[in-house]
Design an enzyme around this catalytic site. Sequence first.
Site, PDB file in Angstrom:
ATOM      1  CG  ASN A   9      49.161  10.797  29.808  1.00 16.91           C
ATOM      2  OD1 ASN A   9      48.055  11.297  29.967  1.00 16.91           O
ATOM      3  ND2 ASN A   9      49.822  10.874  28.676  1.00 16.91           N
ATOM      4  CG  ASP A  65      56.167   2.731  25.721  1.00 16.33           C
ATOM      5  OD1 ASP A  65      56.097   3.842  26.278  1.00 16.33           O
ATOM      6  OD2 ASP A  65      56.968   2.503  24.791  1.00 16.33           O
ATOM      7  CE1 TYR A 143      54.564  13.626  18.118  1.00 21.68           C
ATOM      8  CE2 TYR A 143      54.260  11.692  19.524  1.00 21.68           C
ATOM      9  CZ  TYR A 143      55.092  12.623  18.932  1.00 21.68           C
ATOM     10  OH  TYR A 143      56.450  12.575  19.150  1.00 21.68           O
ATOM     11  NE  ARG A 170      46.800   4.936  26.123  1.00 21.23           N
ATOM     12  CZ  ARG A 170      46.993   5.933  25.231  1.00 21.23           C
ATOM     13  NH1 ARG A 170      45.972   6.630  24.747  1.00 21.23           N
ATOM     14  NH2 ARG A 170      48.200   6.253  24.826  1.00 21.23           N
TER      15      ARG A 170
HETATM   16  P1  IMP Z   1      54.242   7.077  26.101  1.00 25.55           P
HETATM   17  O1  IMP Z   1      53.444   5.835  25.918  1.00 25.55           O
HETATM   18  O2  IMP Z   1      53.686   7.913  27.218  1.00 25.55           O
HETATM   19  O3  IMP Z   1      55.719   6.807  26.216  1.00 25.55           O
HETATM   20  O4  IMP Z   1      53.989   7.931  24.796  1.00 25.55           O
HETATM   21  C1  IMP Z   1      54.961   8.246  23.840  1.00 25.55           C
HETATM   22  C2  IMP Z   1      54.604   9.557  23.169  1.00 25.55           C
HETATM   23  O5  IMP Z   1      53.466   9.361  22.340  1.00 25.55           O
HETATM   24  C3  IMP Z   1      54.274  10.684  24.145  1.00 25.55           C
HETATM   25  O6  IMP Z   1      54.764  11.886  23.647  1.00 25.55           O
HETATM   26  C4  IMP Z   1      52.770  10.698  24.160  1.00 25.55           C
HETATM   27  O7  IMP Z   1      52.271  11.988  24.376  1.00 25.55           O
HETATM   28  C5  IMP Z   1      52.435  10.213  22.749  1.00 25.55           C
HETATM   29  N1  IMP Z   1      51.199   9.454  22.798  1.00 25.55           N
HETATM   30  C6  IMP Z   1      50.975   8.252  23.411  1.00 25.55           C
HETATM   31  N2  IMP Z   1      49.695   7.902  23.277  1.00 25.55           N
HETATM   32  C7  IMP Z   1      49.095   8.896  22.590  1.00 25.55           C
HETATM   33  C8  IMP Z   1      47.757   9.127  22.172  1.00 25.55           C
HETATM   34  O8  IMP Z   1      46.822   8.356  22.434  1.00 25.55           O
HETATM   35  N3  IMP Z   1      47.553  10.261  21.487  1.00 25.55           N
HETATM   36  C9  IMP Z   1      48.529  11.146  21.190  1.00 25.55           C
HETATM   37  N4  IMP Z   1      49.771  10.999  21.568  1.00 25.55           N
HETATM   38  C10 IMP Z   1      50.064   9.878  22.270  1.00 25.55           C
END
Ligand code: IMP
Length: 188
Positions: A9, A65, A143, A170
């Site tokens: 990402n 995560d 989101y 984060r």
């Molecule tokens: P992952 O950590 O990439 O598995 O994120 C899980 C889900 O939450 C994914 O759909 C990401 O787009 C969303 N997500 C993770 N971090 C953020 C953020 O900082 N802002 C908005 N969405 C997030």
Amino acid sequence: MKLIFITGNLEKFLEAKKLLGEFGIRLEQADIEMTEPQSDTLEEVAEKCAEEALKKVGECFIIEDSGLFVNSLNCFPGVYSSYVYRKIGCEGILRLLTGSADRSAYFMTALAYSEPGNRIRFFTGRVEGNIATEQRGKSGFGYDPIYIPLGSNLTFAEMSTEEKNKFSHRSRALRTFASWFLSRHEEK
Ligand code: IMP
């Protein structure tokens, strides 16, 4: 000081690069093929990802995560945030909250740090806030257009990276990590 962030990402990477840069840590991105494990907690997911990455990366790295936890939905989507985003997106979350007086929600990050020969360390970050009533803003990812952190009237998607880093889950995990990482470095 150089460090690798394993993530596919780019937005996450740019947020982390900016923040860790303030601590003098130079971040590089590595995107390695991985299947995201399913677990009950973000920490377990981060741990499994770190263990898998450890087999492929022989240098110090971080991996994380994150998830969105909506209180009135019993903390859904939580560890399923990625799947739910792909299936119903921001619009779907807004629909699920139609008529709900309680729109409070938190974001969490579990960050794993790994270095050759040492055990994996974990750092977490959390931000409280609310789900907006409509999508707003064009920045960020996931989101971001529906999330308003406490202390602001803007959604994450209406903020610059610097602004989002003042509030985000984060950035909080990364700051805790950076302080620990630097103090440890000074001891050596
Ligand atoms: P992952 O950590 O990439 O598995 O994120 C899980 C889900 O939450 C994914 O759909 C990401 O787009 C969303 N997500 C993770 N971090 C953020 C953020 O900082 N802002 C908005 N969405 C997030």
